[in-house]
Scaffold this motif. Structure first.
Motif, PDB file in Angstrom:
ATOM      1  N   LEU A  30       0.829  -1.207   0.000  1.00 59.34           N
ATOM      2  CA  LEU A  30       0.000   0.000   0.000  1.00 59.34           C
ATOM      3  C   LEU A  30       0.862   1.255   0.000  1.00 59.34           C
ATOM      4  CD1 LEU A  30      -2.816  -0.489   2.675  1.00 59.34           C
ATOM      5  CD2 LEU A  30      -3.134  -0.047   0.240  1.00 59.34           C
ATOM      6  N   SER A  31       0.382   2.294  -0.690  1.00 56.21           N
ATOM      7  CA  SER A  31       1.011   3.605  -0.568  1.00 56.21           C
ATOM      8  C   SER A  31       0.496   4.263   0.702  1.00 56.21           C
ATOM      9  CB  SER A  31       0.629   4.489  -1.759  1.00 56.21           C
ATOM     10  OG  SER A  31       1.638   4.480  -2.704  1.00 56.21           O
ATOM     11  N   HIS A  32       1.395   4.734   1.528  1.00 55.74           N
ATOM     12  CA  HIS A  32       0.935   5.430   2.730  1.00 55.74           C
ATOM     13  C   HIS A  32       0.092   6.642   2.333  1.00 55.74           C
ATOM     14  CE1 HIS A  32       2.107   7.599   6.721  1.00 55.74           C
ATOM     15  NE2 HIS A  32       0.926   7.038   6.800  1.00 55.74           N
ATOM     16  N   TRP A  59       4.913  -0.930   3.022  1.00 54.79           N
ATOM     17  CA  TRP A  59       4.450   0.449   2.825  1.00 54.79           C
ATOM     18  C   TRP A  59       5.295   1.149   1.779  1.00 54.79           C
ATOM     19  CZ3 TRP A  59      -0.069   2.034   4.450  1.00 54.79           C
ATOM     20  CH2 TRP A  59      -0.662   1.377   5.530  1.00 54.79           C
ATOM     21  N   ASP A  60       4.647   1.743   0.796  1.00 58.65           N
ATOM     22  CA  ASP A  60       5.330   2.580  -0.189  1.00 58.65           C
ATOM     23  C   ASP A  60       5.290   4.012   0.331  1.00 58.65           C
ATOM     24  OD1 ASP A  60       5.988   4.252  -2.314  1.00 58.65           O
ATOM     25  OD2 ASP A  60       5.182   2.870  -3.817  1.00 58.65           O
ATOM     26  N   LEU A  61       6.472   4.545   0.642  1.00 57.69           N
ATOM     27  CA  LEU A  61       6.558   5.875   1.260  1.00 57.69           C
ATOM     28  C   LEU A  61       6.948   6.953   0.255  1.00 57.69           C
ATOM     29  CD1 LEU A  61       8.421   4.891   4.568  1.00 57.69           C
ATOM     30  CD2 LEU A  61       5.956   5.020   4.140  1.00 57.69           C
ATOM     31  N   ALA A  62       6.813   6.648  -1.052  1.00 60.04           N
ATOM     32  CA  ALA A  62       7.287   7.596  -2.070  1.00 60.04           C
ATOM     33  C   ALA A  62       6.680   8.985  -1.883  1.00 60.04           C
ATOM     34  CB  ALA A  62       6.980   7.069  -3.471  1.00 60.04           C
ATOM     35  N   HIS A  63       5.434   9.031  -1.435  1.00 59.92           N
ATOM     36  CA  HIS A  63       4.769  10.332  -1.280  1.00 59.92           C
ATOM     37  C   HIS A  63       4.556  10.680   0.182  1.00 59.92           C
ATOM     38  CE1 HIS A  63       3.940  10.981  -5.580  1.00 59.92           C
ATOM     39  NE2 HIS A  63       4.078   9.665  -5.602  1.00 59.92           N
ATOM     40  N   ALA A  64       5.239   9.970   1.045  1.00 63.12           N
ATOM     41  CA  ALA A  64       5.058  10.218   2.474  1.00 63.12           C
ATOM     42  C   ALA A  64       6.360  10.680   3.138  1.00 63.12           C
ATOM     43  CB  ALA A  64       4.549   8.953   3.161  1.00 63.12           C
ATOM     44  N   THR A  84      14.005   9.106  -2.615  1.00 63.01           N
ATOM     45  CA  THR A  84      14.526  10.308  -1.953  1.00 63.01           C
ATOM     46  C   THR A  84      14.452  11.530  -2.870  1.00 63.01           C
ATOM     47  OG1 THR A  84      16.762   9.760  -2.667  1.00 63.01           O
ATOM     48  CG2 THR A  84      16.100   8.982  -0.497  1.00 63.01           C
ATOM     49  N   TYR A  85      13.971  11.331  -4.092  1.00 62.49           N
ATOM     50  CA  TYR A  85      14.053  12.464  -5.020  1.00 62.49           C
ATOM     51  C   TYR A  85      12.870  13.417  -4.926  1.00 62.49           C
ATOM     52  CZ  TYR A  85      11.248   9.481  -8.194  1.00 62.49           C
ATOM     53  OH  TYR A  85      10.310   8.665  -8.743  1.00 62.49           O
ATOM     54  N   LYS A  86      11.854  13.033  -4.162  1.00 63.63           N
ATOM     55  CA  LYS A  86      10.705  13.948  -4.060  1.00 63.63           C
ATOM     56  C   LYS A  86      10.802  14.783  -2.780  1.00 63.63           C
ATOM     57  CE  LYS A  86       7.430  10.758  -5.497  1.00 63.63           C
ATOM     58  NZ  LYS A  86       7.977   9.941  -6.572  1.00 63.63           N
ATOM     59  N   TYR A  87      10.093  14.374  -1.740  1.00 62.93           N
ATOM     60  CA  TYR A  87      10.001  15.220  -0.544  1.00 62.93           C
ATOM     61  C   TYR A  87      11.267  15.176   0.305  1.00 62.93           C
ATOM     62  CZ  TYR A  87       5.194  15.348  -1.998  1.00 62.93           C
ATOM     63  OH  TYR A  87       4.053  15.520  -2.733  1.00 62.93           O
TER      64      TYR A  87
HETATM   65  C1  PLP Z   1       3.714   5.571  -5.534  1.00 60.81           C
HETATM   66  C2  PLP Z   1       5.142   5.540  -6.037  1.00 60.81           C
HETATM   67  N1  PLP Z   1       5.916   4.500  -5.690  1.00 60.81           N
HETATM   68  C3  PLP Z   1       7.215   4.443  -6.106  1.00 60.81           C
HETATM   69  C4  PLP Z   1       7.759   5.452  -6.889  1.00 60.81           C
HETATM   70  C5  PLP Z   1       9.194   5.333  -7.314  1.00 60.81           C
HETATM   71  O1  PLP Z   1       9.259   4.931  -8.610  1.00 60.81           O
HETATM   72  P1  PLP Z   1      10.706   4.893  -9.373  1.00 60.81           P
HETATM   73  O2  PLP Z   1      11.630   4.147  -8.500  1.00 60.81           O
HETATM   74  O3  PLP Z   1      10.395   4.206 -10.651  1.00 60.81           O
HETATM   75  O4  PLP Z   1      11.119   6.296  -9.564  1.00 60.81           O
HETATM   76  C6  PLP Z   1       6.985   6.539  -7.258  1.00 60.81           C
HETATM   77  C7  PLP Z   1       7.547   7.599  -8.117  1.00 60.81           C
HETATM   78  O5  PLP Z   1       6.933   8.558  -8.468  1.00 60.81           O
HETATM   79  C8  PLP Z   1       5.640   6.591  -6.832  1.00 60.81           C
HETATM   80  O6  PLP Z   1       4.865   7.622  -7.156  1.00 60.81           O
END
Ligand code: PLP
Length: 188
Positions: A30-32, A59-64, A84-87
């Motif tokens: 799940l995405s947090h 847990w997918d913390l990409a946006h958390a 680490t490239y977003k927040y």
């Molecule tokens: C929900 C989610 N998970 C994971 C990722 C990481 O994806 P990637 O490793 O392909 O950049 C992202 C990137 O935007 C994302 O939005």
């Protein structure tokens, strides 16, 4: 069985009502925070419900990570991944991360083994022997320039008052997203 439950999570308010059929699911992914709607799961409640049904949670913390408070230990989480490239401000090309609960580390491995995750990399042994702790999930040589960028980003994140920032951001997300207003009254 492993399921990615984005669409189901939109239909159920997971923290209150985890579906009974999760009894035959082994791993929930799940995405947090849902990047489209701003919906944020109650990590502790969802994890507890999954555990009660015998499932592990990734847990997918990409946006958390760096955007909202995240307490993996407090939630008794199993695994987490993120970028680490977003927040976390690392910028394009900065590395992903993995988190594994210490109780799982002895039995959990990832398929990309490499010398950075070896217990004694300079022994040059034929057999692969993973390092004892979280270091075993490293594989090849780290992207040092990218790591240096993340270090700056993490310094900024550490100084920021994340709970406070998160409060105003999520109030905004809840009000501004049509999906949130119309389709997910239970949104936090
Ligand atoms: C929900 C989610 N998970 C994971 C990722 C990481 O994806 P990637 O490793 O392909 O950049 C992202 C990137 O935007 C994302 O939005």
């Amino acid at each position: 069985m492993v399921v990615g439950l984005h669409w189901i999570a939109q239909a159920f308010n997971f923290q209150d009502n985890m579906p009974a059929w999760l009894g035959w699911v082994a791993v929930v992914l799940l995405s947090h925070v849902n990047y489209r709607s701003g919906q944020m799961h109650d990590m502790a409640a969802v994890t507890r419900q999954a555990h009660e049904r015998g499932a592990l949670v990734i847990w997918d913390l990409a946006h958390a990570a760096g955007a909202v408070p995240v307490d993996l230990n407090g939630a008794d989480a199993d695994y987490a991944v993120g970028c680490t490239y977003k927040y976390l401000n690392g910028g394009p090309g900065s590395p992903a991360f993995i988190w594994v609960a210490p109780r799982h580390i002895p039995d959990f491995w990832q398929p990309l083994s490499g010398w950075w995750g070896h217990q004694r990399p300079f022994d040059m042994t034929v057999a692969y022997e993973p390092a004892g702790g979280i270091r075993r999930y490293l594989c090849g040589t780290q992207p040092i320039v990218s790591l240096a960028m993340v270090e700056c980003g993490l310094d900024v994140a550490r100084e920021a008052d994340i709970p406070n920032c998160a409060g105003s951001r999520w109030r905004w997300a809840t009000c501004s997203s049509p999906w949130s207003r119309n389709a997910a009254p239970g949104i936090r």
